[in-house]
Scaffold this motif. Structure first.
Motif, PDB file in Angstrom:
ATOM      1  N   GLY A  30      25.981  62.589  10.635  1.00 40.57           N
ATOM      2  CA  GLY A  30      26.036  63.388  12.191  1.00 40.57           C
ATOM      3  C   GLY A  30      27.413  62.014  13.238  1.00 40.57           C
ATOM      4  O   GLY A  30      26.832  61.504  13.478  1.00 40.57           O
ATOM      5  N   ILE A  31      28.613  62.026  12.092  1.00 45.19           N
ATOM      6  CA  ILE A  31      29.476  61.314  13.052  1.00 45.19           C
ATOM      7  C   ILE A  31      29.821  61.497  14.272  1.00 45.19           C
ATOM      8  O   ILE A  31      29.467  62.785  14.521  1.00 45.19           O
ATOM      9  N   GLY A  32      29.754  60.496  15.307  1.00 45.75           N
ATOM     10  CA  GLY A  32      29.786  60.954  16.476  1.00 45.75           C
ATOM     11  C   GLY A  32      31.136  61.769  16.414  1.00 45.75           C
ATOM     12  O   GLY A  32      31.458  62.882  18.255  1.00 45.75           O
ATOM     13  N   ARG A  33      32.476  61.506  16.449  1.00 42.14           N
ATOM     14  CA  ARG A  33      33.447  61.695  16.340  1.00 42.14           C
ATOM     15  C   ARG A  33      34.541  62.369  15.667  1.00 42.14           C
ATOM     16  O   ARG A  33      35.055  61.728  14.254  1.00 42.14           O
ATOM     17  N   ILE A  34      35.305  64.071  15.335  1.00 45.95           N
ATOM     18  CA  ILE A  34      36.286  63.654  14.451  1.00 45.95           C
ATOM     19  C   ILE A  34      38.017  63.910  15.390  1.00 45.95           C
ATOM     20  O   ILE A  34      37.695  64.545  16.362  1.00 45.95           O
ATOM     21  N   SER A  35      39.195  63.505  14.917  1.00 48.33           N
ATOM     22  CA  SER A  35      40.320  63.714  15.130  1.00 48.33           C
ATOM     23  C   SER A  35      40.913  63.950  14.271  1.00 48.33           C
ATOM     24  O   SER A  35      41.012  63.814  13.572  1.00 48.33           O
ATOM     25  N   ILE A  36      42.315  64.101  14.274  1.00 46.99           N
ATOM     26  CA  ILE A  36      43.451  64.416  13.683  1.00 46.99           C
ATOM     27  C   ILE A  36      44.631  63.560  13.994  1.00 46.99           C
ATOM     28  O   ILE A  36      45.204  63.885  14.911  1.00 46.99           O
ATOM     29  N   TRP A  37      45.512  63.140  13.136  1.00 52.75           N
ATOM     30  CA  TRP A  37      46.632  62.711  13.728  1.00 52.75           C
ATOM     31  C   TRP A  37      47.977  63.346  12.854  1.00 52.75           C
ATOM     32  O   TRP A  37      47.983  63.422  11.925  1.00 52.75           O
TER      33      TRP A  37
END
Length: 522
Positions: free
Chosen positions: A311-318
């Protein structure tokens, strides 16, 4: 003869057993009630996906083209202006105004909102000073961020604290105080501000400096939506046989425990599930800064599974700029690039893989609003008096890079085109002669035609011979000779002919030339 009793007394052993059973039931009930409450809180947090976009990296990335509904675009990086430390800039190069003039930032942002996406403002980064580090005037810090959030219609601020910013405890306290004040003002205006802090990690979790930053933000009264972990560049803390996804998962578990203890120190008891929802993961896709560290599509699939399970709240990428294959012209894919990942992939493949289900989940957390009646379809009539560029005309010819307005949007010609409507359906984006830049914005006005002082350059004459680079005036416009020519009218260039001997100069080119002449003569 003994006397018979009318009742039976419970022994102390039986009383103790009953008490233990009741206590166990009570503790068990509280335990499961807390788990249920913790799970409910985590479910209400609203998971989301959002790629970072390096806004000032060239070529400027068309981030509005493929953003999905309910996805977020994390625009990086807002920093202090090197020449005016209490003013905002993009990457230390552009003010908000010049960013719009140079690469249409306002129009691209408006296009994201049109497509159902959201904008996150990311402040700080490794290479420049975050506003609170450079500026000591808290009111100006608040005003700077407040103006930026309003300009881009954003309700999320991402504090990317690393490098020198992370080691400056005085600036950290100032940052916390300013952001808390910013949140208070936003709440009073009925537009709550979501704040994330993005910090470097290794497999042991947050560094001492990173924990200090979170500590000071909490101590300063900032309502943190979460802590976003830069799961990249692990160095010697990653075991030789450990995958990049495995290292990221270990870093997340370590940080999870650190944050539970830190929040407890601040008198906040946060449950296991709720804390996972306050953690974000941001891998550096493909080749990392450190040689030998490559985050592959396989790693992305593994990390997405971990994020979903916990249940990770956020995923982003660089970063979105890098979410593509480097192609055959890349000299060395083991060296990190700003424009490609350095690992085999399809365009935007990392974003598609990691964003799956995140936006849909986020959408379900939003309040349900009763649908309004569908608006009547009406013809959009462009008003030349409010259009920043000429309104498209089917009779006119347009050269490459020419901009026009059509049905409320700005388009740019990819090549010479005539009689091809900008919004004409095309089988694919590559075959369309026009690129959609974004909507006409409130307050837009026609771009004034740059003028050249009388006598600065001669008028074109069919009798004269012109060398490459010669400048002349034709119909009040400035042209430059592309090669030696005679009796070749600039009219062909106005009509967009590619083989014309003349190139019509843009407003910015004309203004630069006039400015240089003024300096030379002064």
């Amino acid at each position: 003869m003994s006397k018979l009793t009318t009742g039976r007394r419970l022994s102390w052993i039986r009383v103790l057993i009953v008490a233990v059973v009741l206590g166990a039931l009570l503790v068990g009930g509280l335990y499961f009630w807390n788990i249920k409450k913790d799970t409910a809180r985590a479910a209400d947090s609203g998971e989301w996906y959002g790629s970072y976009v390096d806004a000032t990296s060239t070529p400027f990335y068309p981030f509005a083209d493929e953003v999905g509904k309910n996805e977020r675009v994390v625009l990086a990086f807002v920093v202090a202006d090197p020449k005016n430390p209490c003013s905002i800039s993009w990457g230390g190069y552009y003010t908000p105004e010049t960013a719009n003039e140079t690469f249409d930032l306002d129009r691209k942002v408006a296009r994201v909102h049109e497509r159902g996406g959201e904008i996150v403002i990311s402040a700080g980064g490794l290479n420049n000073d975050e506003l609170a580090t450079a500026c000591t005037d808290e009111e100006k810090i608040v005003a700077g961020y407040e103006g930026l959030l309003e300009r881009y219609d954003s309700t999320t601020l991402d504090l990317d604290v690393e490098g020198n910013d992370l080691e400056d405890a005085v600036a950290s306290k100032r940052r916390a105080s300013a952001v808390a004040a910013l949140q208070e003002k936003a709440s009073a205006a009925g537009k709550p501000l979501e704040v994330w802090v993005t910090l470097p990690v290794d497999t042991r979790g947050l560094t001492e400096s990173g924990l200090g930053e979170v500590d000071r933000l909490l101590d300063g009264g900032v309502g943190l939506a979460g802590v976003n972990l830069m799961t990249m560049n692990f160095g010697e803390t990653r075991k030789a046989d450990q995958s990049m996804a495995g290292a990221a998962e270990q870093a997340a578990r370590s940080t999870h425990q650190q944050l539970i203890e830190l929040y407890r120190k601040h008198g906040q008891e946060v449950g296991e599930r709720t804390m996972w929802a306050k953690i974000g993961l941001t891998p550096m896709i493909g080749q990392n800064d450190l040689l030998g560290e490559v985050f592959t599509l396989k790693d992305a699939a593994e990390l997405k599974g971990f994020a979903t399970a916990n249940g990770i709240g956020r995923i982003s990428i660089w970063s979105a700029n890098r979410d593509m294959d480097c192609g055959p012209n890349a000299a060395d894919i083991e060296r990190v690039s700003n424009n490609c990942s350095g690992t085999p992939q399809e365009s935007r493949e990392f974003a598609r893989l990691l964003s799956t289900d995140m936006a849909e989940v986020s959408a379900t957390k939003k309040p349900v609003v009763s649908p309004e009646p569908a608006p009547m379809e009406t013809a959009i009539v462009d008003d030349p008096a409010k259009s920043p560029y000429p309104v498209w005309n089917s009779q006119a010819a347009y050269p490459k890079a020419e901009r026009i307005v059509w049905r409320g949007n700005v388009y740019e010609a990819k090549w010479w085109t005539q009689a091809e409507a900008p919004d004409l359906p095309a089988s694919d984006a590559g075959s369309a002669p026009w690129s959609l830049i974004g909507p006409v914005l409130p307050g837009d006005k026609p771009e004034p035609v740059a003028t050249v002082p009388a006598g600065l350059y001669p008028a074109w004459s069919a009798k004269n011979v012109y060398e490459k680079g010669d400048l002349i005036l034709f119909e009040k416009q400035l042209f430059e000779a592309k090669w030696w020519n005679q009796a070749q009218s600039p009219e062909a260039a106005i009509q967009g002919a590619g083989d014309s001997a003349w190139m019509r100069l843009s407003n910015s080119q004309v203004n630069d030339i006039v400015s240089k002449n003024k300096k030379a003569s002064s």
